[in-house]
Design a protein around this motif. Structure first.
Motif: not given
Length: 527
Positions: A1-2, A69-72, A78-79
């Motif tokens: 993600m940007e 994406s899942e990671a993004d 989390e943030r």
């Protein structure tokens, strides 16, 4: 993600509907907002006013979230969480907890992994297994089809001699350690069997504590000198050594004499047997080896100069001791091939008893000492001092030595450091024989009494001395020479020419035997 898109989205979520406030929380709550000051505690909350703008922004954020994406997505959440307060974290935790729970026992069979679910539950004890059956039908099915109550009973039989003995005596061992066949009962049989076993065990333990027993008596009827100096038994037979120079073999069920072995020219003072041979020591100074089934003499060892007072053999090694103050260590390649390895000297009086394992040979003497020797090298290790008079009996196992003396006491020793752990007092004459297992010590003395002691309490320095002797059994009319016991019985022999079988398993309900046994013998400890 940007990064630019992420920051813009966060900024939009943090400022929506917050014109009158400096900080905004909890995107997860549609109706509430929590007021706080910086990172401090929550100071208040109020219902969030319904705003069409919020609903549009929320849907827009979700649409963007779904595209990442899942990671993004994880990084974004989390943030987001890091900007929330503790109160909001609690709400999120409550929401996530049931989502993270998994019924793996139900899930595993669905994946064709029934055996893994069964293996996991097979480690449970009985109480936990009962609780697991109540979780749901699927858990109950896994336990039933996995025969886990059967496996639990099998585990207990393998590890506990009391369970093993009960399985043999009550004949439910025939249903154990078999694969699933038509001969094996269903799991419900083992489920109902388990509490019955527990009840039997509690009854046996209560019989030991209260002295309830069924007594059987063998009259040895010696023709000349009366007295039974030594014995050993198994489920089928009792083998005894007598003062009249003979060895008598008795049927343990009928109590009939099956065979008499003769050959010694003196009293038979000690014996031990296994599935092949009987080894005996006599006041004629010899050690004889007999074939168990035929009674044939296979070997005669002539070494000691005086009476052979005690012997032990195991794993190709035999140790004998004598009134001549020596200890002989023998290599037993076979019943007919026995050679002297080493003679141990150091005692200043008759060596009355020996015992050994892979690490130590332990001997006790009329000189009031216990000596410890290395089994592998036969080198002297240490002396245990404490008894005030000669030591007549001893047993050694797993670092613990228990000895009995003509000072009328029993002492418990740590063989590694040589410390006396406890002194038991209660016998009125010489303590002639002693045996112990993991639970109790049983001793016999020249006062004609057999005492049962609580071993675990004796090893606890905080236990009062008055609680150590569980029971005193009084039936012999003469000195008690030798005894052996297991979880269910004591078998003892005496100068009165009898062998007594004290059965704590098959006890009549009227408890007639209990009257002869005092309920408690008070003992005192000395350091």
């Amino acid at each position: 993600m940007e990064p630019e898109m992420e920051d813009k989205t966060l900024e939009m979520m943090n400022t929506s509907g917050m014109e009158s406030q400096n900080l905004v929380d909890d995107l997860s709550s549609k109706k509430n907002t929590v007021l706080k000051v910086s990172n401090g505690p929550v100071v208040g909350s109020r219902k969030r006013p319904s705003e069409g703008n919020y609903e549009k922004e929320k849907e827009h954020c979700i649409a963007l979230f779904d595209q990442w994406s899942e990671a993004d997505q994880v990084e974004f959440v989390e943030r987001l969480i890091s900007r929330m307060c503790h109160y909001q974290h609690g709400h999120i935790n409550s929401y996530l907890k049931p989502m993270l729970q998994r019924d793996f026992i139900t899930a595993l069979p669905a994946q064709g992994l029934d055996h893994i679910a069964e293996n996991i539950l097979s480690f449970l004890d009985a109480r936990s297994l009962c609780a697991a059956e109540l979780v749901c039908k699927e858990w109950q099915r896994v336990i039933s089809e996995g025969m886990l109550w059967k496996k639990l009973i099998e585990r207990m039989v393998r590890t506990d001699p009391l369970w093993k003995g009960l399985s043999e005596r009550h004949q439910w061992e025939k249903y154990l350690f078999k694969n699933r066949t038509s001969e094996v009962p269903p799991n419900s049989y083992y489920h109902s069997l388990y509490p019955k076993i527990i009840q039997d065990i509690e009854t046996i333990e209560a019989n030991w504590r209260c002295g309830r027993h069924n007594l059987q008596r063998i009259q040895c009827r010696s023709e000349n000198s009366k007295g039974v100096y030594c014995l050993q038994y198994d489920d089928d037979k009792i083998i005894s050594g007598l003062r009249d120079n003979s060895i008598k073999i008795w049927d343990k069920q009928s109590l009939e004499c099956l065979k008499i072995l003769t050959g010694h020219t003196g009293s038979v003072l000690c014996l031990q047997y296994d599935e092949r041979v009987i080894v005996t020591g006599s006041s004629d100074s010899t050690v004889r080896v007999w074939e168990v089934t035929t009674g044939e003499v296979l070997n005669t060892l002539i070494h000691h100069n005086e009476a052979v007072l005690h012997l032990r053999f195991a794993n190709g090694l035999m140790v004998t001791c004598s009134k001549d103050r020596s200890i002989a260590v023998w290599d037993m390649a076979s019943p007919t091939d026995i050679s002297l390895r080493r003679v141990l000297v150091g005692h200043r009086a008759a060596v009355n008893v020996v015992d050994f394992d892979d690490k130590y040979i332990v001997s006790a003497s009329g000189d009031r000492t216990i000596k410890v020797w290395s089994t592998s090298t036969c080198e002297f290790v240490r002396t245990l001092n404490g008894h005030k008079r000669g030591i007549a009996c001893l047993q050694y196992r797993d670092r613990l030595v228990v000895s009995g003396s003509s000072d009328n006491t029993i002492r418990l020793w740590d063989i590694e450091c040589g410390a006396c752990l406890r002194v038991l007092e209660g016998h009125e004459e010489l303590v002639r024989c002693i045996r112990f297992d993991n639970k109790r010590i049983v001793s016999g003395a020249y006062d004609g009494k057999i005492k049962v002691w609580d071993l675990q309490a004796a090893l606890d320095p905080r236990a009062p001395a008055s609680t150590l002797c569980l029971r005193t059994l009084v039936e012999h009319s003469g000195r008690v020479f030798r005894l052996q016991f297991d979880e269910f019985q004591i078998i003892s022999s005496s100068h009165d020419d009898t062998i007594l079988i004290w059965d704590f398993l098959n006890v009549s309900t009227n408890g007639q035997s209990e009257g002869r046994s005092p309920s408690r013998t008070y003992t005192y400890i000395s350091r």
